[in-house]
Design a protein around this motif. Structure first.
Motif, mmCIF file in Angstrom:
data_model
loop_
_atom_site.group_PDB
_atom_site.id
_atom_site.type_symbol
_atom_site.label_atom_id
_atom_site.label_comp_id
_atom_site.label_asym_id
_atom_site.label_seq_id
_atom_site.Cartn_x
_atom_site.Cartn_y
_atom_site.Cartn_z
ATOM 1 N N VAL A 283 -34.174 -64.391 -5.341
ATOM 2 C CA VAL A 283 -32.814 -64.981 -4.814
ATOM 3 C C VAL A 283 -32.399 -66.023 -5.829
ATOM 4 C CG1 VAL A 283 -32.963 -63.922 -2.654
ATOM 5 C CG2 VAL A 283 -33.930 -66.238 -3.035
ATOM 6 N N GLU A 284 -33.200 -66.714 -6.218
ATOM 7 C CA GLU A 284 -32.793 -67.867 -7.133
ATOM 8 C C GLU A 284 -32.535 -67.455 -8.750
ATOM 9 O OE1 GLU A 284 -32.519 -70.862 -6.314
ATOM 10 O OE2 GLU A 284 -33.081 -70.343 -4.241
ATOM 11 N N SER A 285 -32.851 -66.102 -9.209
ATOM 12 C CA SER A 285 -32.491 -65.766 -10.405
ATOM 13 C C SER A 285 -31.403 -65.962 -10.847
ATOM 14 C CB SER A 285 -33.033 -64.277 -10.665
ATOM 15 O OG SER A 285 -34.570 -64.160 -10.194
ATOM 16 N N PRO A 286 -30.246 -65.782 -10.121
ATOM 17 C CA PRO A 286 -28.832 -65.691 -10.844
ATOM 18 C C PRO A 286 -28.556 -67.384 -10.943
ATOM 19 C CG PRO A 286 -28.835 -64.117 -8.992
ATOM 20 C CD PRO A 286 -30.386 -64.997 -8.904
ATOM 21 N N CYS A 345 -33.650 -53.907 -27.646
ATOM 22 C CA CYS A 345 -34.148 -55.063 -26.818
ATOM 23 C C CYS A 345 -33.277 -55.775 -26.295
ATOM 24 C CB CYS A 345 -35.450 -55.570 -27.488
ATOM 25 S SG CYS A 345 -36.278 -56.882 -26.696
ATOM 26 N N VAL A 346 -32.471 -56.180 -27.169
ATOM 27 C CA VAL A 346 -31.192 -57.328 -26.768
ATOM 28 C C VAL A 346 -30.274 -56.815 -25.712
ATOM 29 C CG1 VAL A 346 -29.451 -58.780 -27.467
ATOM 30 C CG2 VAL A 346 -31.408 -58.747 -29.021
ATOM 31 N N LEU A 347 -30.019 -55.427 -25.909
ATOM 32 C CA LEU A 347 -29.144 -54.878 -24.877
ATOM 33 C C LEU A 347 -30.013 -54.420 -23.639
ATOM 34 C CD1 LEU A 347 -26.680 -53.401 -24.165
ATOM 35 C CD2 LEU A 347 -27.672 -51.133 -25.120
ATOM 36 N N LYS A 348 -31.248 -54.357 -23.741
ATOM 37 C CA LYS A 348 -31.979 -54.195 -22.569
ATOM 38 C C LYS A 348 -31.944 -55.429 -21.536
ATOM 39 C CE LYS A 348 -36.037 -52.182 -20.478
ATOM 40 N NZ LYS A 348 -35.430 -50.988 -19.834
ATOM 41 N N CYS A 349 -32.161 -56.608 -22.275
ATOM 42 C CA CYS A 349 -32.106 -57.597 -21.696
ATOM 43 C C CYS A 349 -30.688 -58.055 -20.938
ATOM 44 C CB CYS A 349 -32.539 -59.056 -22.590
ATOM 45 S SG CYS A 349 -34.233 -58.737 -23.244
ATOM 46 N N LEU A 350 -29.743 -57.820 -21.769
ATOM 47 C CA LEU A 350 -28.315 -58.036 -21.420
ATOM 48 C C LEU A 350 -28.195 -57.397 -19.996
ATOM 49 C CD1 LEU A 350 -26.401 -58.332 -24.648
ATOM 50 C CD2 LEU A 350 -26.721 -60.315 -23.039
ATOM 51 N N LEU A 351 -28.643 -56.043 -20.007
ATOM 52 C CA LEU A 351 -28.219 -54.987 -18.989
ATOM 53 C C LEU A 351 -28.890 -55.928 -17.477
ATOM 54 C CD1 LEU A 351 -28.535 -51.662 -20.469
ATOM 55 C CD2 LEU A 351 -26.538 -52.696 -19.444
ATOM 56 N N ASP A 352 -30.054 -56.206 -17.894
ATOM 57 C CA ASP A 352 -30.834 -56.843 -16.617
ATOM 58 C C ASP A 352 -30.231 -58.161 -16.170
ATOM 59 O OD1 ASP A 352 -33.085 -57.081 -14.879
ATOM 60 O OD2 ASP A 352 -34.315 -58.241 -16.279
ATOM 61 N N ILE A 353 -29.599 -58.865 -17.146
ATOM 62 C CA ILE A 353 -28.660 -60.018 -16.580
ATOM 63 C C ILE A 353 -27.650 -59.569 -15.918
ATOM 64 C CG2 ILE A 353 -27.414 -62.003 -17.464
ATOM 65 C CD1 ILE A 353 -29.289 -62.222 -19.910
ATOM 66 N N LYS A 355 -27.125 -56.678 -14.284
ATOM 67 C CA LYS A 355 -27.477 -56.403 -12.760
ATOM 68 C C LYS A 355 -27.973 -57.620 -11.909
ATOM 69 C CE LYS A 355 -30.968 -53.383 -10.420
ATOM 70 N NZ LYS A 355 -31.572 -54.293 -9.579
ATOM 71 N N ILE A 356 -28.618 -58.804 -12.523
ATOM 72 C CA ILE A 356 -28.993 -60.008 -11.689
ATOM 73 C C ILE A 356 -27.477 -60.648 -11.325
ATOM 74 C CG2 ILE A 356 -30.074 -62.242 -11.856
ATOM 75 C CD1 ILE A 356 -31.983 -61.029 -13.622
ATOM 76 N N LEU A 357 -26.610 -60.703 -12.006
ATOM 77 C CA LEU A 357 -25.379 -61.538 -11.746
ATOM 78 C C LEU A 357 -24.633 -60.544 -10.810
ATOM 79 C CD1 LEU A 357 -24.665 -63.126 -15.194
ATOM 80 C CD2 LEU A 357 -25.814 -64.089 -13.345
ATOM 81 N N ARG A 358 -24.653 -59.220 -11.198
ATOM 82 C CA ARG A 358 -23.626 -58.511 -10.581
ATOM 83 C C ARG A 358 -24.128 -58.468 -8.933
ATOM 84 N NH1 ARG A 358 -25.089 -53.991 -13.300
ATOM 85 N NH2 ARG A 358 -26.204 -53.015 -11.677
ATOM 86 N N GLU A 359 -25.229 -58.412 -8.411
ATOM 87 C CA GLU A 359 -25.738 -58.432 -7.117
ATOM 88 C C GLU A 359 -25.572 -59.837 -6.446
ATOM 89 O OE1 GLU A 359 -29.711 -57.095 -7.743
ATOM 90 O OE2 GLU A 359 -29.004 -54.807 -8.000
#
Length: 433
Positions: A283-286, A345-353, A355-359
């Motif tokens: 929960v602290e990730s964003p 690899c950069v794109l996969k990291c951005l997609l993870d970010i 998702k984290i912010l979207r939630e």
């Protein structure tokens, strides 16, 4: 609450409502339809209308949401097909005045006195004001921010709701130099020598984190693209990529340079977060990602790689749980590895970010300002720009970061110029763009 821009039209069978709600979650729309009463809520927007005719919720209503335009369109059946609703252009009169009607509760309270009290009921009768469009002259006077510094006016009406996302008090009226000065002062105030020294000498847990190997360190070489890593995307990531709208970005040389620097800043914050949680987001990730990134937290615009690294190093020593130079060094090396592995690899990291912010509410706004555009833009970048090796014309020395952080902490840092050398790939990326 903010009264959104809206307009109404009709055909013989439907009342058609177009409501402009940019920078809001598509999954959190609430509607209330009852005769002449219409209510719409999507944080931080609220609209309550008193209609000139009766509408009905009978299963025939239709809705769509245009993410790019932030436009919610709704078709609601008329109770009497063929009836003509008068005065749909009289927008002010349609806004039901406060207290003029009693809205029925959507949920009946049947709890007993012994049960815990439910959440406070939403006040459907709050005061509303007609939305006023910002003129082109006013928009030109506002400060720019976001991806490529192409956005302005976003926070003019949303600052109260988004104060938990950015630390800038007045982004529309604060210059880049003023934002930077405020950021530096905030960091000076937030720095805790006791916390820093505790992490410096009681570092058993940090040593364990430094041994962690993020997923990008385990990638095998790509068979298709020489010098890149083989990256696979999950079904959810592929679905998110399909949802993005393909677009082109007209960035001049300065804007492209700044876009690369901000990308490095964001990836540094992400790399720290992945290592500090050992790849298990929480929960602290964003908060961690946005707080460690001057780009996301202060709408910062950098002009050199040194500024990015110094900013990131300072923020690591001021805000997160683990405030240690070794964590800064590890994040720098991780970011270099990500960029060296290629744009997939950069794109996969951005997609993870993303998702984290979207939630997270309301951190998802940062996706609209930065991350979504980066996800689209990076796919158009030439393969070689993410991992080429020639040195930047402006030679980087780790001394700047070392000296700044030394003065910040009042002690000798554990990070040195040698540990920053893997970021040469970042320098080449920026210089060639």
């Amino acid at each position: 609450m903010i009264t959104p821009a809206f307009d109404l039209s009709q055909d013989p069978n439907y009342l058609i409502l177009n409501i402009r709600v940019p920078y809001t979650k598509t999954s959190e729309f609430d509607l209330y339809i009852d005769g002449t009463d219409f209510k719409f809520y999507a944080k931080p927007y609220f609209l309550r209308l008193s209609l000139p005719g009766r509408i009905v919720e009978d299963g025939k209503e239709k809705a769509k949401f245009d993410i790019d335009k932030g436009l919610f369109s709704l078709w609601v059946p008329k109770e009497t097909p063929g009836e003509h609703f008068e005065g749909l252009q009289m927008l002010t009169s349609l806004l039901a005045p406060k207290g003029s009607r009693s809205a029925k509760s959507l949920v009946e309270d049947v709890s007993t006195e012994d049960e815990e009290e439910d959440e406070e009921e939403f006040d459907w009768q709050i005061e509303q004001e007609v939305y006023k469009e910002t003129s082109e002259e006013e928009l030109r006077a506002l400060q720019k921010y976001g991806f490529g510094n192409q956005r302005c006016g976003v926070f003019a009406r949303l600052q109260e709701e988004l104060s938990d996302v950015i630390d800038v008090k007045n982004p529309e009226g604060t210059t880049a130099a003023e934002r930077r000065q405020a950021r530096l002062e905030a960091e000076a105030s937030a720095f805790s020598p006791d916390h820093f020294l505790a992490d410096l000498f009681e570092d058993d847990e940090i040593k364990g984190l430094l041994k962690f190997r993020p997923w990008w360190t385990k990638l095998s070489p790509s068979a298709e693209h020489q010098g890149e890593a083989a990256v696979s995307f999950t079904d959810d990531e592929k679905e998110q990529l399909r949802k993005f709208t393909n677009r082109s970005y007209l960035l001049d040389k300065t804007s492209r340079y700044q876009a690369w620097l901000s990308l490095v800043d964001i990836l540094l914050a992400y790399s720290y977060e992945v290592r500090s949680t050992e790849g298990e987001h929480n929960v602290e990730s964003p908060w961690t990602i946005r707080k460690l990134s001057g780009t996301l937290c202060w709408l910062e615009t950098y002009s050199s790689l040194q500024e990015v690294l110094v900013s990131f190093g300072r923020r690591v020593l001021c805000y997160p749980l683990y405030r240690n130079f070794a964590m800064v060094s590890a994040a720098v090396c991780d970011t270099a590895k990500i960029l060296q592995s290629g744009k997939a690899c950069v794109l996969k990291c951005l997609l993870d970010i993303h998702k984290i912010l979207r939630e997270n509410d309301p951190a998802y706004i940062l996706n609209d300002l930065y991350i979504t555009d980066y996800c689209i833009w990076i796919q158009r970048i030439n393969q070689g720009k993410c991992h080429s090796a020639p040195l930047m014309h402006q030679c980087f020395s780790g001394e700047d970061l070392t000296s700044h952080l030394s003065r910040r902490a009042g002690t000798k840092p554990a990070i040195d110029a040698v540990s920053l050398s893997p970021l040469s790939c970042v320098r080449s990326t920026i210089s060639e763009s």
